[in-house]
Design a protein around this motif. Structure first.
Motif, PDB file in Angstrom:
ATOM      1  N   THR A  23       0.826  -1.199   0.000  1.00 57.41           N
ATOM      2  CA  THR A  23       0.000   0.000   0.000  1.00 57.41           C
ATOM      3  C   THR A  23       0.862   1.250   0.000  1.00 57.41           C
ATOM      4  O   THR A  23       2.081   1.210   0.174  1.00 57.41           O
ATOM      5  N   VAL A  24       0.198   2.399  -0.191  1.00 58.44           N
ATOM      6  CA  VAL A  24       0.932   3.659  -0.129  1.00 58.44           C
ATOM      7  C   VAL A  24       1.560   3.852   1.244  1.00 58.44           C
ATOM      8  O   VAL A  24       2.646   4.450   1.371  1.00 58.44           O
ATOM      9  N   THR A  25       0.919   3.328   2.283  1.00 55.82           N
ATOM     10  CA  THR A  25       1.492   3.436   3.631  1.00 55.82           C
ATOM     11  C   THR A  25       2.819   2.700   3.715  1.00 55.82           C
ATOM     12  O   THR A  25       3.805   3.216   4.253  1.00 55.82           O
ATOM     13  N   ALA A  26       2.852   1.506   3.152  1.00 55.38           N
ATOM     14  CA  ALA A  26       4.098   0.735   3.158  1.00 55.38           C
ATOM     15  C   ALA A  26       5.143   1.397   2.266  1.00 55.38           C
ATOM     16  O   ALA A  26       6.333   1.418   2.595  1.00 55.38           O
ATOM     17  N   PHE A  27       4.713   1.939   1.127  1.00 55.57           N
ATOM     18  CA  PHE A  27       5.639   2.648   0.243  1.00 55.57           C
ATOM     19  C   PHE A  27       6.233   3.861   0.952  1.00 55.57           C
ATOM     20  O   PHE A  27       7.441   4.111   0.881  1.00 55.57           O
ATOM     21  N   ARG A  84      -6.781  10.732 -11.969  1.00 57.34           N
ATOM     22  CA  ARG A  84      -6.170   9.990 -13.072  1.00 57.34           C
ATOM     23  C   ARG A  84      -4.929   9.216 -12.611  1.00 57.34           C
ATOM     24  O   ARG A  84      -4.671   8.119 -13.091  1.00 57.34           O
ATOM     25  N   ILE A  85      -4.170   9.787 -11.700  1.00 54.70           N
ATOM     26  CA  ILE A  85      -3.028   9.044 -11.156  1.00 54.70           C
ATOM     27  C   ILE A  85      -3.513   7.810 -10.407  1.00 54.70           C
ATOM     28  O   ILE A  85      -3.009   6.698 -10.613  1.00 54.70           O
ATOM     29  N   LEU A  86      -4.500   7.979  -9.542  1.00 53.12           N
ATOM     30  CA  LEU A  86      -5.006   6.848  -8.764  1.00 53.12           C
ATOM     31  C   LEU A  86      -5.646   5.790  -9.659  1.00 53.12           C
ATOM     32  O   LEU A  86      -5.548   4.590  -9.373  1.00 53.12           O
ATOM     33  N   ASP A  87      -6.255   6.226 -10.765  1.00 51.44           N
ATOM     34  CA  ASP A  87      -6.854   5.261 -11.689  1.00 51.44           C
ATOM     35  C   ASP A  87      -5.809   4.337 -12.314  1.00 51.44           C
ATOM     36  O   ASP A  87      -6.126   3.211 -12.705  1.00 51.44           O
ATOM     37  N   THR A  88      -4.559   4.794 -12.427  1.00 50.84           N
ATOM     38  CA  THR A  88      -3.504   3.933 -12.980  1.00 50.84           C
ATOM     39  C   THR A  88      -3.082   2.855 -11.999  1.00 50.84           C
ATOM     40  O   THR A  88      -2.448   1.874 -12.390  1.00 50.84           O
ATOM     41  N   GLY A  89      -3.388   3.051 -10.714  1.00 43.68           N
ATOM     42  CA  GLY A  89      -2.930   2.136  -9.684  1.00 43.68           C
ATOM     43  C   GLY A  89      -1.635   2.574  -9.020  1.00 43.68           C
ATOM     44  O   GLY A  89      -1.143   1.904  -8.106  1.00 43.68           O
ATOM     45  N   ALA A  90      -1.058   3.691  -9.470  1.00 44.51           N
ATOM     46  CA  ALA A  90       0.175   4.195  -8.858  1.00 44.51           C
ATOM     47  C   ALA A  90      -0.096   4.687  -7.438  1.00 44.51           C
ATOM     48  O   ALA A  90      -1.194   5.160  -7.119  1.00 44.51           O
ATOM     49  N   VAL A  91       0.935   4.578  -6.589  1.00 44.89           N
ATOM     50  CA  VAL A  91       0.799   5.020  -5.195  1.00 44.89           C
ATOM     51  C   VAL A  91       1.551   6.312  -4.926  1.00 44.89           C
ATOM     52  O   VAL A  91       1.511   6.842  -3.816  1.00 44.89           O
ATOM     53  N   GLY A  92       2.253   6.820  -5.946  1.00 45.10           N
ATOM     54  CA  GLY A  92       3.008   8.048  -5.761  1.00 45.10           C
ATOM     55  C   GLY A  92       3.160   8.773  -7.081  1.00 45.10           C
ATOM     56  O   GLY A  92       2.815   8.258  -8.146  1.00 45.10           O
ATOM     57  N   CYS A  93       3.680  10.004  -7.002  1.00 47.07           N
ATOM     58  CA  CYS A  93       3.883  10.779  -8.221  1.00 47.07           C
ATOM     59  C   CYS A  93       5.004  11.785  -8.036  1.00 47.07           C
ATOM     60  O   CYS A  93       5.279  12.241  -6.928  1.00 47.07           O
TER      61      CYS A  93
END
Length: 274
Positions: free
Chosen positions: A2-6, A97-106
């Motif tokens: 998850t983003v928390t772990a990242f 749109r970022i979240l729709d890709t499945g990415a956890v960061g930018c």
């Protein structure tokens, strides 16, 4: 992950133990990096652009988001996406749109894509704050500071920008092209993780970590190395069946006992008249 772990990967690291995030440009390179054991990835906009046939900074937003989504789908580790300066999208749409890709960061940079100059730091900080408000804690925001690549050599200007961006909600700051000798100063003056790109032939990754880098990404350089390797394969006569001379584009040597004129014709072999 998850983003928390990242986010946790960036903290409580020992000096010299920077988080190394390779930059995939497509699904195949992403799988190669994860199979090598890297815990997360960070796409480079320049590498993705090159893979899609565009110059850096000229990839249409739809194509960039689609490429990131393909990379995310191909691996089981978290991916951070370089989305340049946000493609002119309002913060709400950009985050969606970022979240729709499945990415956890930018990555979000403070250069103006239209003028190629630096944005006003307070204006950019306010925009980052809007992005953070829309994202909540769902995105790890890496705020790129472009001062050094825009000809600003004063580290105090970089520090001022970085502090504003952290106050606005950035998780990490990225002073791209920071001279390694400036890293200890930035480390002493800034809170939170610092992202650094190692220059080819420059200071090794471990040393950059000891100087103050928390996170290492590679910009366009891994894609560049891969393409250089492809070029070597393309010129390998064992693969192509062509001689090394032909593969290099050099003309073939003339056969023994024969002369070739500049026009390509063989000269007459009859004796000259007296």
């Amino acid at each position: 992950m998850t983003v928390t772990a990242f986010r946790a990967l960036h903290h409580d690291r020992a000096p010299g133990d920077a988080l190394v995030l390779p930059g995939p440009w497509d699904a195949g390179s992403a799988r190669a990096f994860t199979e090598a054991g890297f815990p997360a990835l960070a796409t480079p906009s320049a590498g993705v652009a090159a893979a899609l046939g565009y110059e850096d900074g000229h990839t249409p937003a739809d194509e960039m988001f689609a490429a990131v989504a393909r990379i995310v789908r191909s691996v089981d580790v978290p991916v951070s996406a370089d989305v340049e300066s946000g493609y002119g999208l309002p913060p709400k749409e950009l985050v969606a749109r970022i979240l729709d890709t499945g990415a956890v960061g930018c990555n979000l940079e403070d250069s103006d894509s239209a003028t190629q100059g630096l944005k006003d730091p307070r204006f950019h900080a306010d925009w980052l704050a809007e992005v953070r408000a829309e994202a909540g804690d769902q995105l790890f925001i890496n705020a790129r500071v472009d001062s050094f690549i825009r000809g600003v050599s004063d580290p105090e200007e970089v520090i001022t920008r970085a502090r504003l961006y952290v106050a606005a909600g950035a998780d990490c700051v990225f002073p791209i092209a920071v001279p390694p000798e400036r890293l200890p100063l930035l480390r002493a003056e800034l809170e939170g993780p610092i992202n650094v790109v190692p220059m080819p032939g420059g200071v090794p990754v471990a040393e950059l970590g000891a100087l103050g880098a928390t996170r290492i990404t590679f910009g366009p350089f891994l894609h560049g190395r891969a393409m250089a390797a492809v070029g070597e394969i393309a010129r390998d006569p064992r693969l192509t069946g062509r001689s090394a001379r032909a593969a290099s584009g050099m003309p073939s040597a003339p056969s023994k006992g024969r002369t070739v004129t500049s026009s390509g014709a063989r000269p007459s072999t009859s004796p000259r008249s007296p």
